[in-house]
Write a protein that holds these residues in place. Sequence first.
Motif, PDB file in Angstrom:
ATOM      1  N   LEU A   1       0.814  -1.217   0.000  1.00 31.95           N
ATOM      2  CA  LEU A   1       0.000   0.000   0.000  1.00 31.95           C
ATOM      3  C   LEU A   1       0.846   1.264   0.000  1.00 31.95           C
ATOM      4  N   ARG A   2       1.954   1.242   0.712  1.00 35.43           N
ATOM      5  CA  ARG A   2       2.844   2.404   0.731  1.00 35.43           C
ATOM      6  C   ARG A   2       3.334   2.736  -0.676  1.00 35.43           C
ATOM      7  N   ALA A   3       3.722   1.716  -1.423  1.00 32.54           N
ATOM      8  CA  ALA A   3       4.210   1.933  -2.794  1.00 32.54           C
ATOM      9  C   ALA A   3       3.110   2.514  -3.679  1.00 32.54           C
ATOM     10  N   LYS A   4       1.886   1.990  -3.564  1.00 31.25           N
ATOM     11  CA  LYS A   4       0.782   2.495  -4.376  1.00 31.25           C
ATOM     12  C   LYS A   4       0.427   3.936  -4.004  1.00 31.25           C
ATOM     13  N   VAL A   5       0.436   4.249  -2.712  1.00 33.96           N
ATOM     14  CA  VAL A   5       0.103   5.598  -2.254  1.00 33.96           C
ATOM     15  C   VAL A   5       1.192   6.582  -2.675  1.00 33.96           C
ATOM     16  N   GLU A   6       2.458   6.211  -2.528  1.00 37.33           N
ATOM     17  CA  GLU A   6       3.556   7.085  -2.950  1.00 37.33           C
ATOM     18  C   GLU A   6       3.464   7.376  -4.445  1.00 37.33           C
ATOM     19  N   GLU A   7       3.123   6.352  -5.220  1.00 39.23           N
ATOM     20  CA  GLU A   7       2.985   6.508  -6.665  1.00 39.23           C
ATOM     21  C   GLU A   7       1.890   7.525  -6.986  1.00 39.23           C
ATOM     22  N   TYR A   8       0.774   7.436  -6.281  1.00 40.42           N
ATOM     23  CA  TYR A   8      -0.328   8.357  -6.536  1.00 40.42           C
ATOM     24  C   TYR A   8       0.007   9.779  -6.088  1.00 40.42           C
ATOM     25  N   LEU A   9       0.618   9.923  -4.931  1.00 40.42           N
ATOM     26  CA  LEU A   9       0.887  11.246  -4.368  1.00 40.42           C
ATOM     27  C   LEU A   9       2.089  11.943  -5.001  1.00 40.42           C
ATOM     28  N   GLU A  10       2.866  11.207  -5.772  1.00 39.23           N
ATOM     29  CA  GLU A  10       4.087  11.743  -6.366  1.00 39.23           C
ATOM     30  C   GLU A  10       3.863  13.040  -7.130  1.00 39.23           C
ATOM     31  N   GLY A  11       2.855  13.102  -7.940  1.00 37.35           N
ATOM     32  CA  GLY A  11       2.609  14.292  -8.744  1.00 37.35           C
ATOM     33  C   GLY A  11       1.556  15.214  -8.158  1.00 37.35           C
ATOM     34  N   MET A  12       1.194  14.992  -6.915  1.00 35.31           N
ATOM     35  CA  MET A  12       0.110  15.748  -6.288  1.00 35.31           C
ATOM     36  C   MET A  12       0.577  17.133  -5.851  1.00 35.31           C
ATOM     37  N   ASP A  13      -0.272  18.112  -6.056  1.00 36.11           N
ATOM     38  CA  ASP A  13      -0.023  19.475  -5.601  1.00 36.11           C
ATOM     39  C   ASP A  13      -0.148  19.506  -4.073  1.00 36.11           C
ATOM     40  N   PRO A  14       0.873  19.966  -3.352  1.00 36.14           N
ATOM     41  CA  PRO A  14       0.822  20.000  -1.886  1.00 36.14           C
ATOM     42  C   PRO A  14      -0.373  20.786  -1.342  1.00 36.14           C
ATOM     43  N   GLU A  15      -0.827  21.775  -2.096  1.00 36.87           N
ATOM     44  CA  GLU A  15      -1.976  22.563  -1.646  1.00 36.87           C
ATOM     45  C   GLU A  15      -3.253  21.705  -1.617  1.00 36.87           C
ATOM     46  N   ASP A  16      -3.379  20.780  -2.554  1.00 41.38           N
ATOM     47  CA  ASP A  16      -4.538  19.883  -2.564  1.00 41.38           C
ATOM     48  C   ASP A  16      -4.549  18.999  -1.319  1.00 41.38           C
ATOM     49  N   LEU A  17      -3.367  18.583  -0.875  1.00 41.13           N
ATOM     50  CA  LEU A  17      -3.274  17.723   0.300  1.00 41.13           C
ATOM     51  C   LEU A  17      -3.664  18.453   1.589  1.00 41.13           C
ATOM     52  N   GLU A  18      -3.601  19.765   1.589  1.00 44.88           N
ATOM     53  CA  GLU A  18      -4.025  20.536   2.761  1.00 44.88           C
ATOM     54  C   GLU A  18      -5.508  20.303   3.040  1.00 44.88           C
ATOM     55  N   PHE A  19      -6.312  20.187   1.969  1.00 45.27           N
ATOM     56  CA  PHE A  19      -7.754  19.986   2.102  1.00 45.27           C
ATOM     57  C   PHE A  19      -8.137  18.514   2.093  1.00 45.27           C
ATOM     58  N   GLY A  20      -7.240  17.689   1.596  1.00 48.68           N
ATOM     59  CA  GLY A  20      -7.503  16.261   1.511  1.00 48.68           C
ATOM     60  C   GLY A  20      -7.861  15.833   0.107  1.00 48.68           C
ATOM     61  N   VAL A  21      -7.418  14.657  -0.270  1.00 49.62           N
ATOM     62  CA  VAL A  21      -7.619  14.122  -1.611  1.00 49.62           C
ATOM     63  C   VAL A  21      -8.086  12.677  -1.494  1.00 49.62           C
ATOM     64  N   SER A  22      -9.139  12.346  -2.235  1.00 49.08           N
ATOM     65  CA  SER A  22      -9.637  10.969  -2.280  1.00 49.08           C
ATOM     66  C   SER A  22      -9.183  10.315  -3.577  1.00 49.08           C
ATOM     67  N   PHE A  23      -8.860   9.035  -3.502  1.00 50.03           N
ATOM     68  CA  PHE A  23      -8.474   8.277  -4.688  1.00 50.03           C
ATOM     69  C   PHE A  23      -8.722   6.806  -4.431  1.00 50.03           C
ATOM     70  N   GLU A  24      -8.607   6.007  -5.478  1.00 54.35           N
ATOM     71  CA  GLU A  24      -8.816   4.565  -5.362  1.00 54.35           C
ATOM     72  C   GLU A  24      -7.521   3.820  -5.623  1.00 54.35           C
ATOM     73  N   VAL A  25      -7.387   2.682  -4.951  1.00 55.90           N
ATOM     74  CA  VAL A  25      -6.205   1.841  -5.079  1.00 55.90           C
ATOM     75  C   VAL A  25      -6.666   0.438  -5.439  1.00 55.90           C
ATOM     76  N   SER A  26      -6.008  -0.159  -6.421  1.00 54.51           N
ATOM     77  CA  SER A  26      -6.257  -1.569  -6.750  1.00 54.51           C
ATOM     78  C   SER A  26      -4.935  -2.184  -7.200  1.00 54.51           C
ATOM     79  N   GLU A  27      -4.788  -3.446  -6.918  1.00 53.81           N
ATOM     80  CA  GLU A  27      -3.541  -4.152  -7.232  1.00 53.81           C
ATOM     81  C   GLU A  27      -3.839  -5.637  -7.173  1.00 53.81           C
ATOM     82  N   ASP A  28      -3.273  -6.423  -8.068  1.00 44.07           N
ATOM     83  CA  ASP A  28      -3.442  -7.870  -8.004  1.00 44.07           C
ATOM     84  C   ASP A  28      -2.886  -8.390  -6.690  1.00 44.07           C
TER      85      ASP A  28
END
Length: 138
Positions: free
Chosen positions: A22-49
Motif C-alpha cells: 500500500l505504501r508503494a501504491k500511495v507514494e505513486e499516486y501522491l508523487e505528482g500531487m499538488d501540496p496545496e490539494d493535500l491541505e484539504f484532503g484528496v480521495s483516490f482509489e487503489v487496486s492491485e493484483d
Amino acid sequence: MPIDETYRQTSLDRLRELCGVLRAKVEEYLEGMDPEDLEFGVSFEVSEDGLEGLWRSAVEENNYMEVVYTEIMEHHDGAYLKATFRNALEDCWAERYVSVRSSGRVEVSYAFFVRLEGVRVRIERKGEGLFGAFAKVE
C-alpha cells in the motif's frame, strides 16, 4: 495469560507485507500531487493484483489486535458498546471498529492507515480488490 510472542509477530509480519504494497501504491499516486490539494484532503482509489488477499489476512482475519479504545454510550434505543482494536507498526496500522447494540446487533468495520512524510492516508475496502483512500496533511 499473555499472548505468545510468535503469534503476535506473525500478525505484525502480515501487516508489514500489506504496508509495503500500500505504501508503494500511495507514494505513486501522491508523487505528482499538488501540496496545496493535500491541505484539504484528496480521495483516490487503489487496486492491485493480490491486494485483496493481503488485506484479508492482515486486517480482516488477523486475530491479534490490541484494544485501544472502549466506550459505552446511552442512546434512545438502548446502550451501545464501542471498541477499537489496533495492530501497529511505526508508520502503518490497521484498526477494527466494533459496535455492539443492546439489541444484539453487531457492526464491524476496518481501516488501514499509512503515514508518509507528514501526510496521513486512510484506506478502506470498497469492494472486491478495490480500496478507497483519503490523504491529508497532518
